[in-house]
Design a protein around this motif. Sequence first.
Motif, PDB file in Angstrom:
ATOM      1  N   PRO A   9      43.975  36.393  41.549  1.00  0.00           N
ATOM      2  CA  PRO A   9      42.943  35.345  41.528  1.00  0.00           C
ATOM      3  C   PRO A   9      42.013  35.521  40.332  1.00  0.00           C
ATOM      4  CG  PRO A   9      42.427  36.991  43.198  1.00  0.00           C
ATOM      5  CD  PRO A   9      43.799  37.318  42.680  1.00  0.00           C
ATOM      6  N   ARG A  10      41.593  34.428  39.774  1.00  0.00           N
ATOM      7  CA  ARG A  10      40.691  34.472  38.629  1.00  0.00           C
ATOM      8  C   ARG A  10      39.364  35.118  39.015  1.00  0.00           C
ATOM      9  NH1 ARG A  10      40.244  32.137  33.706  1.00  0.00           N
ATOM     10  NH2 ARG A  10      38.143  31.683  32.934  1.00  0.00           N
ATOM     11  N   ASP A  11      38.970  36.158  38.280  1.00  0.00           N
ATOM     12  CA  ASP A  11      37.687  36.840  38.483  1.00  0.00           C
ATOM     13  C   ASP A  11      37.522  37.313  39.927  1.00  0.00           C
ATOM     14  OD1 ASP A  11      35.352  37.872  37.355  1.00  0.00           O
ATOM     15  OD2 ASP A  11      34.156  36.151  38.007  1.00  0.00           O
ATOM     16  N   GLY A  12      38.602  37.830  40.510  1.00  0.00           N
ATOM     17  CA  GLY A  12      38.537  38.326  41.876  1.00  0.00           C
ATOM     18  C   GLY A  12      37.762  39.629  41.985  1.00  0.00           C
ATOM     19  N   GLN A  13      37.395  39.970  43.196  1.00  0.00           N
ATOM     20  CA  GLN A  13      36.689  41.231  43.427  1.00  0.00           C
ATOM     21  C   GLN A  13      37.639  42.423  43.280  1.00  0.00           C
ATOM     22  OE1 GLN A  13      34.888  40.605  47.338  1.00  0.00           O
ATOM     23  NE2 GLN A  13      32.904  40.289  46.384  1.00  0.00           N
ATOM     24  N   VAL A  14      37.113  43.514  42.726  1.00  0.00           N
ATOM     25  CA  VAL A  14      37.855  44.766  42.607  1.00  0.00           C
ATOM     26  C   VAL A  14      36.935  45.910  42.969  1.00  0.00           C
ATOM     27  CG1 VAL A  14      39.417  43.908  40.802  1.00  0.00           C
ATOM     28  CG2 VAL A  14      37.267  45.025  40.141  1.00  0.00           C
ATOM     29  N   ILE A 143      19.010  40.066  40.100  1.00  0.00           N
ATOM     30  CA  ILE A 143      19.617  39.376  38.954  1.00  0.00           C
ATOM     31  C   ILE A 143      20.757  38.439  39.368  1.00  0.00           C
ATOM     32  CG2 ILE A 143      18.923  41.120  37.270  1.00  0.00           C
ATOM     33  CD1 ILE A 143      21.781  42.230  37.376  1.00  0.00           C
ATOM     34  N   GLY A 144      20.897  38.211  40.667  1.00  0.00           N
ATOM     35  CA  GLY A 144      21.829  37.190  41.144  1.00  0.00           C
ATOM     36  C   GLY A 144      23.287  37.548  41.008  1.00  0.00           C
ATOM     37  N   LEU A 145      23.641  38.766  41.403  1.00  0.00           N
ATOM     38  CA  LEU A 145      25.049  39.165  41.421  1.00  0.00           C
ATOM     39  C   LEU A 145      25.645  38.683  42.751  1.00  0.00           C
ATOM     40  CD1 LEU A 145      24.781  42.821  40.028  1.00  0.00           C
ATOM     41  CD2 LEU A 145      25.080  40.672  38.764  1.00  0.00           C
ATOM     42  N   ARG A 146      26.374  37.591  42.719  1.00  0.00           N
ATOM     43  CA  ARG A 146      26.801  36.917  43.949  1.00  0.00           C
ATOM     44  C   ARG A 146      28.070  37.516  44.559  1.00  0.00           C
ATOM     45  NH1 ARG A 146      28.161  31.580  43.298  1.00  0.00           N
ATOM     46  NH2 ARG A 146      28.561  31.888  41.079  1.00  0.00           N
ATOM     47  N   HIS A 147      28.753  38.380  43.813  1.00  0.00           N
ATOM     48  CA  HIS A 147      30.038  38.899  44.293  1.00  0.00           C
ATOM     49  C   HIS A 147      30.085  40.427  44.269  1.00  0.00           C
ATOM     50  CE1 HIS A 147      31.253  34.728  43.949  1.00  0.00           C
ATOM     51  NE2 HIS A 147      30.849  34.744  42.694  1.00  0.00           N
ATOM     52  N   THR A 148      28.921  41.048  44.366  1.00  0.00           N
ATOM     53  CA  THR A 148      28.805  42.503  44.257  1.00  0.00           C
ATOM     54  C   THR A 148      28.186  43.057  45.531  1.00  0.00           C
ATOM     55  OG1 THR A 148      28.522  42.334  41.861  1.00  0.00           O
ATOM     56  CG2 THR A 148      27.798  44.383  42.897  1.00  0.00           C
ATOM     57  N   TYR A 149      28.758  44.133  46.051  1.00  0.00           N
ATOM     58  CA  TYR A 149      28.188  44.739  47.255  1.00  0.00           C
ATOM     59  C   TYR A 149      28.625  46.186  47.389  1.00  0.00           C
ATOM     60  CZ  TYR A 149      32.727  44.040  49.621  1.00  0.00           C
ATOM     61  OH  TYR A 149      34.061  44.087  49.975  1.00  0.00           O
ATOM     62  N   PHE A 150      27.906  46.887  48.229  1.00  0.00           N
ATOM     63  CA  PHE A 150      28.186  48.275  48.563  1.00  0.00           C
ATOM     64  C   PHE A 150      28.780  48.270  49.968  1.00  0.00           C
ATOM     65  CE2 PHE A 150      26.895  52.610  47.157  1.00  0.00           C
ATOM     66  CZ  PHE A 150      27.349  53.333  48.245  1.00  0.00           C
ATOM     67  N   PRO A 151      30.094  48.532  50.128  1.00  0.00           N
ATOM     68  CA  PRO A 151      30.723  48.420  51.446  1.00  0.00           C
ATOM     69  C   PRO A 151      30.023  49.262  52.513  1.00  0.00           C
ATOM     70  CG  PRO A 151      32.387  48.669  49.750  1.00  0.00           C
ATOM     71  CD  PRO A 151      31.063  48.903  49.085  1.00  0.00           C
ATOM     72  N   ALA A 156      37.016  48.990  55.115  1.00  0.00           N
ATOM     73  CA  ALA A 156      38.120  49.276  54.187  1.00  0.00           C
ATOM     74  C   ALA A 156      38.625  48.024  53.482  1.00  0.00           C
ATOM     75  CB  ALA A 156      39.275  49.933  54.946  1.00  0.00           C
ATOM     76  N   SER A 157      38.065  46.864  53.799  1.00  0.00           N
ATOM     77  CA  SER A 157      38.544  45.608  53.234  1.00  0.00           C
ATOM     78  C   SER A 157      37.769  45.239  51.971  1.00  0.00           C
ATOM     79  CB  SER A 157      38.409  44.492  54.273  1.00  0.00           C
ATOM     80  OG  SER A 157      37.041  44.278  54.586  1.00  0.00           O
ATOM     81  N   ILE A 158      38.201  44.166  51.316  1.00  0.00           N
ATOM     82  CA  ILE A 158      37.460  43.560  50.207  1.00  0.00           C
ATOM     83  C   ILE A 158      37.163  42.135  50.637  1.00  0.00           C
ATOM     84  CG2 ILE A 158      37.544  42.879  47.778  1.00  0.00           C
ATOM     85  CD1 ILE A 158      39.387  45.237  47.249  1.00  0.00           C
ATOM     86  N   ARG A 159      35.913  41.720  50.597  1.00  0.00           N
ATOM     87  CA  ARG A 159      35.462  40.509  51.288  1.00  0.00           C
ATOM     88  C   ARG A 159      36.033  39.206  50.744  1.00  0.00           C
ATOM     89  NH1 ARG A 159      28.945  41.759  51.438  1.00  0.00           N
ATOM     90  NH2 ARG A 159      29.006  43.588  52.821  1.00  0.00           N
ATOM     91  N   GLU A 160      36.011  39.054  49.442  1.00  0.00           N
ATOM     92  CA  GLU A 160      36.319  37.767  48.819  1.00  0.00           C
ATOM     93  C   GLU A 160      37.713  37.808  48.184  1.00  0.00           C
ATOM     94  OE1 GLU A 160      33.144  36.678  46.188  1.00  0.00           O
ATOM     95  OE2 GLU A 160      31.593  37.046  47.689  1.00  0.00           O
TER      96      GLU A 160
END
Length: 301
Positions: A9-14, A143-151, A156-160
Amino acid sequence: DLATGSKVPRDGQVRIGSNTKTFVAVVVLQLVGEGRIGLDTMVDTYLPELVRGEGIDGRRITVRELLQQTSGLPNYSDYLGDDVRYYSPRELLDTALQHPAEFDPGTSWKYSNTNYVLAGLIVQKVTGRPLAEEIDRRIIKRIGLRHTYFPAPGDASIREPHPHGYYREPADGPLRDITEIDPSWGWAAGQMVSTNSDLNRFFGALLAGHLLPSAQLAQMRSTVPAEATFGPAARYGLGLVSRPLPCGGLSWGHGGSFPGYETRGGATDDGRATTVAVTMQLTDEAGRRNLERAVDTALCR
């Protein structure tokens, strides 16, 4: 996706691995700016009698030495083996303290995840809040990081939407899907999830002075040689790596390795930023250097 054949996916979470360290260092330096932490204060001031071992004494290690990787603390992740499970931060620290110091504090440089576990514990002690909440409040929301988080613990999953990450051991073995994994072994040293575009926004905002007062940003950018880990002419500040660009000037970033993913990127003082992620942790020097050359090429165009 090797199972379905679907595209990345384009610009997916890693999983961004050690890029987490820069987030933690920013929080520590914000607290320095607020007068709540001293860079040259001993670790024992905040975590009394916690850091003891063979050649290891928290009364002789400063907060600056943690952030700059000059403490001499052994790297806990060298001793975890293949046991994939939940680890508490104290378990990670205790694993490190079973081994002798690498060198006397301040006399050399060696990369150790243990330094950032201790930095995270200091943040929690000083603020009385979980590290994940402080990172979210002080950086992600700011600073509006909409796709960043600390699990969260046990997640064990990745949200998006995200690419699947793969692991290969030995080098000629089959690729194994390792996308879902308990990331707690990384904690403050490498647990976070983000996207390439969010990492660009983070490092760009950091260099532009939107996250730290000028005095603390200058301290963060005060570097020592770190070629052994980050390549020719690389230098390490306080959770921030500088690398010379082939077109002149420096890129500032960190990079991260985590089972399934490898990220490399950087930002420049004139506002350029790029991040590259691949869907397998690179264990060979040549592979990592190729990734860095891709970053350099993008930044120099």
